[in-house]
Scaffold this motif. Sequence first.
Motif, PDB file in Angstrom:
ATOM      1  N   HIS A 160      10.442  11.125   5.516  1.00 22.11           N
ATOM      2  CA  HIS A 160      10.117   9.792   4.448  1.00 22.11           C
ATOM      3  C   HIS A 160       9.031   8.939   5.181  1.00 22.11           C
ATOM      4  O   HIS A 160       8.214   8.318   4.587  1.00 22.11           O
ATOM      5  CB  HIS A 160      11.467   8.952   4.637  1.00 22.11           C
ATOM      6  N   ALA A 166       5.731  10.755   5.460  1.00 24.86           N
ATOM      7  CA  ALA A 166       5.044  10.976   4.243  1.00 24.86           C
ATOM      8  C   ALA A 166       4.431   9.800   3.775  1.00 24.86           C
ATOM      9  O   ALA A 166       3.233   9.744   2.928  1.00 24.86           O
ATOM     10  CB  ALA A 166       6.030  11.632   3.179  1.00 24.86           C
ATOM     11  N   THR A 167       4.982   8.553   4.106  1.00 25.06           N
ATOM     12  CA  THR A 167       4.589   7.263   3.571  1.00 25.06           C
ATOM     13  C   THR A 167       3.238   7.038   4.033  1.00 25.06           C
ATOM     14  O   THR A 167       2.144   6.680   3.868  1.00 25.06           O
ATOM     15  CB  THR A 167       5.384   6.129   3.737  1.00 25.06           C
ATOM     16  N   TYR A 168       3.052   7.341   5.548  1.00 23.87           N
ATOM     17  CA  TYR A 168       1.921   7.157   6.433  1.00 23.87           C
ATOM     18  C   TYR A 168       0.724   8.177   5.888  1.00 23.87           C
ATOM     19  O   TYR A 168      -0.539   7.750   5.643  1.00 23.87           O
ATOM     20  CB  TYR A 168       2.282   7.806   7.867  1.00 23.87           C
ATOM     21  N   VAL A 169       1.273   9.447   5.687  1.00 21.49           N
ATOM     22  CA  VAL A 169       0.097  10.483   5.366  1.00 21.49           C
ATOM     23  C   VAL A 169      -0.440   9.960   4.044  1.00 21.49           C
ATOM     24  O   VAL A 169      -1.816  10.125   3.618  1.00 21.49           O
ATOM     25  CB  VAL A 169       0.572  11.725   5.169  1.00 21.49           C
ATOM     26  N   ALA A 170       0.311   9.596   3.045  1.00 20.52           N
ATOM     27  CA  ALA A 170       0.025   9.195   1.808  1.00 20.52           C
ATOM     28  C   ALA A 170      -1.016   8.047   1.734  1.00 20.52           C
ATOM     29  O   ALA A 170      -1.900   7.941   1.215  1.00 20.52           O
ATOM     30  CB  ALA A 170       1.113   8.585   0.802  1.00 20.52           C
ATOM     31  N   GLY A 171      -0.936   7.015   2.643  1.00 21.13           N
ATOM     32  CA  GLY A 171      -2.048   6.186   2.626  1.00 21.13           C
ATOM     33  C   GLY A 171      -3.174   6.435   3.556  1.00 21.13           C
ATOM     34  O   GLY A 171      -4.038   5.979   3.329  1.00 21.13           O
ATOM     35  N   LYS A 172      -2.835   7.366   4.428  1.00 20.50           N
ATOM     36  CA  LYS A 172      -4.140   7.960   5.233  1.00 20.50           C
ATOM     37  C   LYS A 172      -5.112   8.700   4.154  1.00 20.50           C
ATOM     38  O   LYS A 172      -6.153   8.631   4.249  1.00 20.50           O
ATOM     39  CB  LYS A 172      -3.443   8.985   6.166  1.00 20.50           C
ATOM     40  N   ALA A 173      -4.263   9.426   3.332  1.00 18.20           N
ATOM     41  CA  ALA A 173      -5.042  10.124   2.368  1.00 18.20           C
ATOM     42  C   ALA A 173      -5.961   9.272   1.498  1.00 18.20           C
ATOM     43  O   ALA A 173      -7.147   9.679   0.892  1.00 18.20           O
ATOM     44  CB  ALA A 173      -4.247  11.407   1.676  1.00 18.20           C
ATOM     45  N   LEU A 174      -5.342   8.040   1.142  1.00 16.77           N
ATOM     46  CA  LEU A 174      -6.064   7.337   0.101  1.00 16.77           C
ATOM     47  C   LEU A 174      -7.110   6.474   0.670  1.00 16.77           C
ATOM     48  O   LEU A 174      -7.723   5.755   0.069  1.00 16.77           O
ATOM     49  CB  LEU A 174      -4.777   6.347  -0.621  1.00 16.77           C
ATOM     50  N   ALA A 185       5.600  17.020   5.523  1.00 13.48           N
ATOM     51  CA  ALA A 185       5.019  15.913   5.670  1.00 13.48           C
ATOM     52  C   ALA A 185       3.773  16.001   6.790  1.00 13.48           C
ATOM     53  O   ALA A 185       2.556  15.663   6.705  1.00 13.48           O
ATOM     54  CB  ALA A 185       5.646  14.614   6.090  1.00 13.48           C
ATOM     55  N   ALA A 229       1.171  18.079   5.386  1.00 16.02           N
ATOM     56  CA  ALA A 229       0.236  17.515   4.660  1.00 16.02           C
ATOM     57  C   ALA A 229      -0.643  16.515   5.500  1.00 16.02           C
ATOM     58  O   ALA A 229      -1.902  16.522   5.095  1.00 16.02           O
ATOM     59  CB  ALA A 229       1.039  16.537   3.626  1.00 16.02           C
TER      60      ALA A 229
END
Length: 244
Positions: free
Chosen positions: A67, A70-78, A121, A124
């Motif tokens: 959790h 994954a939140t960190y990776v989502a922000g990193k990718a964006l 995660a 990712a």
Amino acid sequence: MAESRSSSASRHETRERIVEVAARLLQEQGPDAVTTRAVARAAGMQAPTIYRFFEDKDALLDAVAEHVFATYVAGKALVEQEDDPVVDLHAGWDMHIDFALTNPAVFAMLADPRRGTASPAAAAGLRVLRERVRRVAAAGRLRVGERRAVELIHAAGTGAALALLSVPPQQRDLGLAEAMYEAVAHAVLTDGPALSARDTTRAALRAAAPELPMLTDAERALLSEWLRRPDEDSIDTADPPRPG
């Protein structure tokens, strides 16, 4: 049917609440604080409810790590990419170190090979790194192969983060991470000038050649060899000396 969807949504919400509460306990008090009794009490539910979603504490901790990361990776990718892929690569390194220092318990779990290798995660996160390295390769700034570059950067970043986490916050030398980046950058990056449009195209093809699905292995090898050859106009074409 409506009741089934409602039940499924309610179950999902309960699981999410358990994970979020456990993540907060983990961040504030460390892994030892994440017990089923403590999580249930903080979430306002009975302890047996936890076991409907998670087999044991380790399973719950794995879900928490997923959790948070994954939140960190989502922000990193964006994060908007920089025009310079090398600058973008450095920014990714800084974010990696920042995540480790901000979420030490989660980072320590993901750095454990027994957890991290099976983590979607974490996988990712590696994909984001590979994409950054691919951009550097396409710009003709990579000294080594893409796979070697990814492995070196990943190993160096993990090592630097764990080294910083091994000492109390007030004693950390944050320059260590920057020095480590400079060392690994020297190993994987070239110092060449900006490429021409033609050279950039050749570098992009060189980076993509190993994964082109429409080519056979022999064709990929031939293309890679051709792309490594010097241009004809870069070869000295001066007239040979005349006899006599």
